[in-house]
Design an enzyme around this catalytic site. Structure first.
Site, short mmCIF file in Angstrom:
data_model
loop_
_atom_site.label_atom_id
_atom_site.label_comp_id
_atom_site.label_asym_id
_atom_site.label_seq_id
_atom_site.Cartn_x
_atom_site.Cartn_y
_atom_site.Cartn_z
N ASN A 143 -33.49 95.94 71.06
CA ASN A 143 -34.87 96.01 71.55
C ASN A 143 -35.77 94.97 70.87
O ASN A 143 -36.55 94.30 71.54
CB ASN A 143 -35.43 97.42 71.35
CG ASN A 143 -34.68 98.44 72.20
OD1 ASN A 143 -33.90 98.06 73.08
ND2 ASN A 143 -34.91 99.72 71.94
N HIS A 170 -66.29 72.46 103.48
CA HIS A 170 -65.75 73.01 104.74
C HIS A 170 -64.80 72.04 105.44
O HIS A 170 -64.60 72.12 106.64
CB HIS A 170 -66.86 73.39 105.73
CG HIS A 170 -67.99 74.14 105.11
ND1 HIS A 170 -68.08 75.53 105.10
CD2 HIS A 170 -69.10 73.70 104.45
CE1 HIS A 170 -69.19 75.90 104.48
NE2 HIS A 170 -69.82 74.81 104.08
N SER A 188 -37.66 61.59 109.77
CA SER A 188 -37.30 62.61 110.75
C SER A 188 -36.02 62.17 111.42
O SER A 188 -35.79 60.98 111.64
CB SER A 188 -38.41 62.74 111.78
OG SER A 188 -37.91 63.30 112.98
N LYS A 231 -41.75 58.72 111.57
CA LYS A 231 -42.23 59.71 110.61
C LYS A 231 -42.04 59.34 109.14
O LYS A 231 -41.04 58.75 108.75
CB LYS A 231 -41.52 61.05 110.85
CG LYS A 231 -41.90 61.68 112.16
CD LYS A 231 -43.23 62.38 112.09
CE LYS A 231 -43.00 63.86 112.04
NZ LYS A 231 -44.23 64.60 111.82
N ASN A 252 -42.72 61.96 106.20
CA ASN A 252 -43.23 63.31 105.93
C ASN A 252 -43.42 63.55 104.43
O ASN A 252 -42.58 63.14 103.63
CB ASN A 252 -42.27 64.36 106.49
CG ASN A 252 -42.23 64.32 108.01
OD1 ASN A 252 -43.24 64.05 108.65
ND2 ASN A 252 -41.06 64.58 108.58
N GLU A 284 -45.42 69.45 100.42
CA GLU A 284 -45.30 70.73 101.15
C GLU A 284 -44.50 71.75 100.35
O GLU A 284 -44.83 72.94 100.31
CB GLU A 284 -44.65 70.51 102.51
CG GLU A 284 -45.47 69.65 103.44
CD GLU A 284 -44.66 69.18 104.63
OE1 GLU A 284 -44.72 69.84 105.67
OE2 GLU A 284 -43.94 68.18 104.50
N TYR A 295 -39.24 100.99 74.78
CA TYR A 295 -38.36 100.24 75.67
C TYR A 295 -37.80 101.12 76.78
O TYR A 295 -37.39 102.26 76.54
CB TYR A 295 -37.20 99.63 74.87
CG TYR A 295 -36.23 98.83 75.73
CD1 TYR A 295 -36.48 97.49 76.01
CD2 TYR A 295 -35.09 99.43 76.28
CE1 TYR A 295 -35.61 96.76 76.81
CE2 TYR A 295 -34.23 98.70 77.09
CZ TYR A 295 -34.49 97.37 77.35
OH TYR A 295 -33.63 96.65 78.14
N GLN A 310 -35.60 94.88 81.37
CA GLN A 310 -34.61 93.81 81.54
C GLN A 310 -34.96 92.95 82.76
O GLN A 310 -34.54 91.79 82.85
CB GLN A 310 -33.21 94.43 81.69
CG GLN A 310 -32.11 93.40 81.89
CD GLN A 310 -30.73 94.02 81.70
OE1 GLN A 310 -30.30 94.29 80.59
NE2 GLN A 310 -30.05 94.29 82.80
N1 ARG Z 1 -30.37 93.16 78.07
C1 ARG Z 1 -31.44 93.99 77.58
C2 ARG Z 1 -32.76 93.48 78.13
O1 ARG Z 1 -32.78 92.40 78.60
C3 ARG Z 1 -31.48 93.96 76.09
C4 ARG Z 1 -32.09 95.17 75.47
C5 ARG Z 1 -31.22 96.32 75.67
N2 ARG Z 1 -31.69 97.45 74.95
C6 ARG Z 1 -31.28 98.68 75.24
N3 ARG Z 1 -31.78 99.64 74.54
N4 ARG Z 1 -30.48 98.92 76.22
O2 ARG Z 1 -33.75 94.16 78.11
#
Ligand code: ARG
Length: 459
Positions: A111, A157, A278, A284, A286, A291, A318, A323
């Site tokens: 984490n 405008h 084109s 053309k 383009n 774009e 978390y 993820q």
């Molecule tokens: N691959 C996970 C992510 O990107 C990493 C963290 C995972 N942590 C956990 N407690 N499962 O968030």
């Protein structure tokens, strides 16, 4: 088989679909350099605080460098069974150095590990965006300098409003991209605290030194609350918000280039390098790159909205939802950098059509305001009356199928008998722009002052 990292509690491995939805290695492998930098800082700190031995730290350091070189050489055996970059690197480290690899994860969790990796990556993107924006500003400044006094129509405008200078128009974009740079710099400053050492969520009982790892990774210090440190993704959101506004600016200039390069405008000629033909219409040229820039912006806005939506309503700290922060951010950053590079190339290589700009500047009664101002200044008319007189003269010219400077003095005097011949001096576009000398105005003298100021700002 059960997972090698947490198999102790499990009898069976995951379902194949579980692996497919759970694994992030397909995209988070790009965090490898950041992951290894984070692990190196962590291992060095664990040794400095006596949590692991110096010998183990050195073995880990060497192993991590070997892993990094394998990844850089493209012969790293990435495995979806190992889910993500963190576990892939650690498993490989274990293959190579054995037991000390298992000590690296002391006082750490994925984490805080992913939070630090991703923060380092986004921080780097802020720097890259800044450098690319500086390059684009330089290209715009060169255009501004070449045509500081070239007249063109200014629009409101998308209707002819008043003559302006090409240099002035280019500098408007320099201002916009300067604000983008300051937004990235501001986001970078705020994100520059290290989550490493927050561990899973609560901190750790090991005597770690978070100041040391923060400093080693170029952070201003450690994040102050371990719960916030692992659950915060504001840094990515702020990056994406700044990227979205920058992308919006890019799409505005792209839109102008599309309009300006049309046969009806002919304000600019895009170079061959930035045009396509084109398959059926031989004439053309383009403006595809413009774009595509205009269109790619949607993905960047999308990433911003997607991550806001992922994060809303998540309880601390978390959750696996988080993820989903990376794939969209990577895509947005890749497309932002591509759009910036393409825009810089297009702007550098385009040629403004000075004659077409001037012809357009003089059409559409663009100096009507100059005429009204003359009536105020020279005849003492209240502006509202001058506006009415000028409007009548525009209608007269329109009826005759000519522009204001083509009216005769008799025509003028038929609407207001005090008008004198010197009124014609203010009806020319060059005089019009030269007269707008108020600070930040379009007069070439003002434009040159601003170019000089920007040259000092952009080193
Ligand atoms: N691959 C996970 C992510 O990107 C990493 C963290 C995972 N942590 C956990 N407690 N499962 O968030």
């Amino acid at each position: 088989s059960a997972n090698t990292m947490w198999g102790g509690r499990f009898a069976a491995g995951p379902d194949a679909i579980m692996e497919a939805i759970n694994a992030s290695i397909r995209y988070d492998r790009r965090l490898a350099p950041q992951d290894i930098a984070g692990s190196r800082a962590h291992a060095a700190m664990l040794a400095a605080t006596g949590i692991i031995t110096d010998n183990d730290a050195e073995t880990i350091r060497e192993g991590l460098l070997t892993v990094l070189s394998e990844i850089e050489a493209g012969d790293f055996p990435f495995s979806a069974a190992l889910e993500d970059i963190h576990m892939n690197v650690e498993a490989r480290l274990k293959d190579m150095i054995g037991e000390p690899a298992g000590r690296l994860h002391t006082a750490r969790s994925r984490n805080d590990q992913v939070a630090v990796d991703f923060r380092l990556w986004v921080r780097d993107q802020c720097d890259q965006a800044d450098a690319a924006l500086a390059g684009l500003q330089k290209a715009l400044l060169e255009q501004a300098e070449a045509g500081a006094d070239w007249v063109m129509p200014g629009f409101t405008h998308l209707q002819t409003a008043q003559p302006v200078t090409w240099g002035h128009h280019m500098l408007a974009y320099v201002e916009m991209f300067a604000r983008d740079r300051s937004r990235f710099a501001d986001a970078r400053k705020r994100m520059n605290l290290s989550p490493l050492g927050a561990a899973a969520l609560a901190g750790t009982s090991f005597p770690i030194d978070r100041h040391m790892t923060a400093e080693a990774l170029g952070f201003d210090g450690p994040a102050h609350n371990s719960l916030d440190a692992v659950s915060d993704r504001d840094f990515a959101l702020e990056y994406l918000a700044a990227a979205s506004i920058c992308a919006m600016h890019l799409s505005r200039i792209a839109e102008e280039l599309v309009i300006w390069s049309s046969a009806q405008f002919r304000f600019v000629k895009m170079s061959d390098k930035w045009s396509t033909g084109s398959s059926i219409m031989p004439q053309k040229r383009n403006p595809d790159a413009a774009e595509l820039i205009r269109a790619k912006i949607g993905r960047i806005f999308g990433a911003n909205v997607a991550l806001m939506t992922v994060m809303k309503g998540l309880p601390l700290t978390y959750s696996k939802d988080m993820q989903e922060d990376k794939e969209q951010t990577f895509d947005a950053a890749d497309n932002l950098m591509l759009a910036l590079a393409a825009m810089t190339g297009m702007v550098s290589d385009m040629t403004a059509n000075r004659d077409a700009l001037k012809t357009a500047a003089a059409s559409g009664f663009s100096t009507a305001t100059d005429l009204a101002d003359w009536l105020v200044r020279e005849l003492g008319l209240p502006f509202r009356e001058a506006h009415h007189v000028t409007g009548t003269l525009v209608a007269l010219a329109e009826g005759k199928g000519c522009d204001l400077p083509d009216l005769t003095l008799d025509d003028m005097q038929s609407v207001h008998d005090a008008i004198r011949a010197d009124v014609f001096d203010v009806l020319g576009v060059e005089n019009s722009v030269a007269s707008r000398t108020s600070y930040g105005g379009t007069a070439p003298a003002q434009v040159r002052d601003q170019i000089a100021r920007w040259k000092e700002v952009i080193e």
